[in-house]
Design an enzyme around this catalytic site. Structure first.
Site, PDB file in Angstrom:
ATOM      1  N   GLY A  19       2.021 -16.343 -52.406  1.00  0.00           N
ATOM      2  CA  GLY A  19       2.140 -17.707 -52.893  1.00  0.00           C
ATOM      3  C   GLY A  19       3.360 -17.923 -53.776  1.00  0.00           C
ATOM      4  O   GLY A  19       3.895 -19.031 -53.850  1.00  0.00           O
ATOM      5  N   ALA A  30      -1.247 -15.592 -54.642  1.00  0.00           N
ATOM      6  CA  ALA A  30      -2.491 -16.300 -54.945  1.00  0.00           C
ATOM      7  C   ALA A  30      -3.470 -15.294 -55.543  1.00  0.00           C
ATOM      8  O   ALA A  30      -3.318 -14.080 -55.379  1.00  0.00           O
ATOM      9  CB  ALA A  30      -3.062 -16.937 -53.685  1.00  0.00           C
ATOM     10  N   GLU A  35       6.202 -18.431 -51.403  1.00  0.00           N
ATOM     11  CA  GLU A  35       6.022 -19.762 -50.826  1.00  0.00           C
ATOM     12  C   GLU A  35       6.427 -20.843 -51.819  1.00  0.00           C
ATOM     13  O   GLU A  35       7.044 -21.857 -51.446  1.00  0.00           O
ATOM     14  CB  GLU A  35       4.570 -19.937 -50.391  1.00  0.00           C
ATOM     15  CG  GLU A  35       4.201 -19.074 -49.189  1.00  0.00           C
ATOM     16  CD  GLU A  35       2.709 -19.022 -48.925  1.00  0.00           C
ATOM     17  OE1 GLU A  35       2.309 -19.357 -47.800  1.00  0.00           O
ATOM     18  OE2 GLU A  35       1.942 -18.653 -49.836  1.00  0.00           O
ATOM     19  N   GLU A  57       0.575 -10.951 -46.944  1.00  0.00           N
ATOM     20  CA  GLU A  57      -0.778 -11.408 -46.616  1.00  0.00           C
ATOM     21  C   GLU A  57      -1.447 -10.653 -45.481  1.00  0.00           C
ATOM     22  O   GLU A  57      -2.672 -10.444 -45.506  1.00  0.00           O
ATOM     23  CB  GLU A  57      -0.755 -12.916 -46.279  1.00  0.00           C
ATOM     24  CG  GLU A  57      -0.565 -13.828 -47.479  1.00  0.00           C
ATOM     25  CD  GLU A  57       0.903 -14.104 -47.799  1.00  0.00           C
ATOM     26  OE1 GLU A  57       1.170 -15.005 -48.600  1.00  0.00           O
ATOM     27  OE2 GLU A  57       1.782 -13.384 -47.252  1.00  0.00           O
TER      28      GLU A  57
END
Length: 260
Positions: free
Chosen positions: A111, A66, A114, A134
């Site tokens: 992300g 992200a 994911e 993260e």
């Protein structure tokens, strides 16, 4: 389909979605996630599309995560909203009727990992790197990483990656079962397209019901799962494709599936 951060093409019943933010290693900002949400909804409703490929622009990055610069200024309410749209979008990908193949061409972090885990099948370039870093930023994964990664590679291996924020290479990802196959960078897309064509030649309704049965069953007990399988198995016998597929087999000819 015109978007700022995404490229989408459809050819021979195969849709290819490319995350297109090369200046940011294809990192997912809110705008990109919204665009991805929109294109996935449109493709899901397109009965001419039989298989979907998701990849990143260039050879360096699939999705590097992200967008940290954008996230750094968010408060708790804004952070939750950003996580929610990411989760909603990746759940759409996981549950869209068509099979989805991730062509992981480089960094697949946060992300990006994911996103890859929300896909049905993952092929990776030899140069790909995977991880959920993260915790090194003071946050948890927010787009489903704590839930899908353990389901893909198992609880122990997932917890090690999640707790350490470590990054693994493509061969380790293959060993853990995070990816199905590792290929040289120059062969990745042709291999993924070849796989997509193999899937697309089969009866579309049957393939989609297989996906639904696996997704439904993985989240429930085996007795409930096989009961659902019995239902979709029976449903196949109401399709034109079942009649065509079995007739073609008996008549020793190639089946002509219509997706009906």
């Amino acid at each position: 389909m015109d978007y700022k951060n995404i490229l989408c093409t459809v050819e021979n019943s195969i849709a290819t979605i490319t995350i297109h933010r090369p200046q940011a290693l294809n990192a997912l900002n809110a705008e990109t996630v919204q665009e991805l949400n929109d294109v996935v909804k449109k493709i899901s409703a397109d009965t001419t599309v039989k298989v979907v490929i998701i990849t990143g622009d260039g050879e360096k990055s699939f999705v590097a995560g992200a967008d940290i610069k954008e996230m750094s200024t968010k408060n708790a309410v804004e952070g939750r909203a950003f996580g929610q749209i990411g989760q909603d979008t990746f759940t759409l990908i996981e549950n869209m009727p068509q099979p989805v193949i991730a062509a992981v061409n480089g960094f697949c972090l946060g992300g990006g990992c994911e996103l890859a885990c929300a896909c049905d099948i993952r092929y990776a370039a030899e140069t790909a790197k995977f991880g959920q870093p993260e915790v090194g930023l003071g946050i948890t994964p927010g787009f489903g990483g704590t839930q899908r990664l353990p389901r893909v590679i198992g609880r122990g291996a997932a917890k090690e990656l999640l707790y350490t924020g470590g990054i693994i290479d493509a061969q380790e990802a293959l060993r853990l079962g995070l990816v199905n196959k590792v290929l040289p960078q120059g062969e990745l897309m042709s291999a993924v397209q070849g796989l997509a064509k193999k899937i697309a030649k089969n009866a579309p309704v049957a393939v989609q019901l297989c996906k639904a049965a696996v997704n439904r069953g993985i989240n429930c007990d085996v007795v409930t799962g096989i009961a659902y399988e019995a239902e979709v198995f029976g449903l196949c016998f109401a399709t034109v494709d079942q009649k065509e597929g079995m007739s073609a087999f008996i008549e020793k000819r190639k089946a002509d599936f219509q997706g009906k």
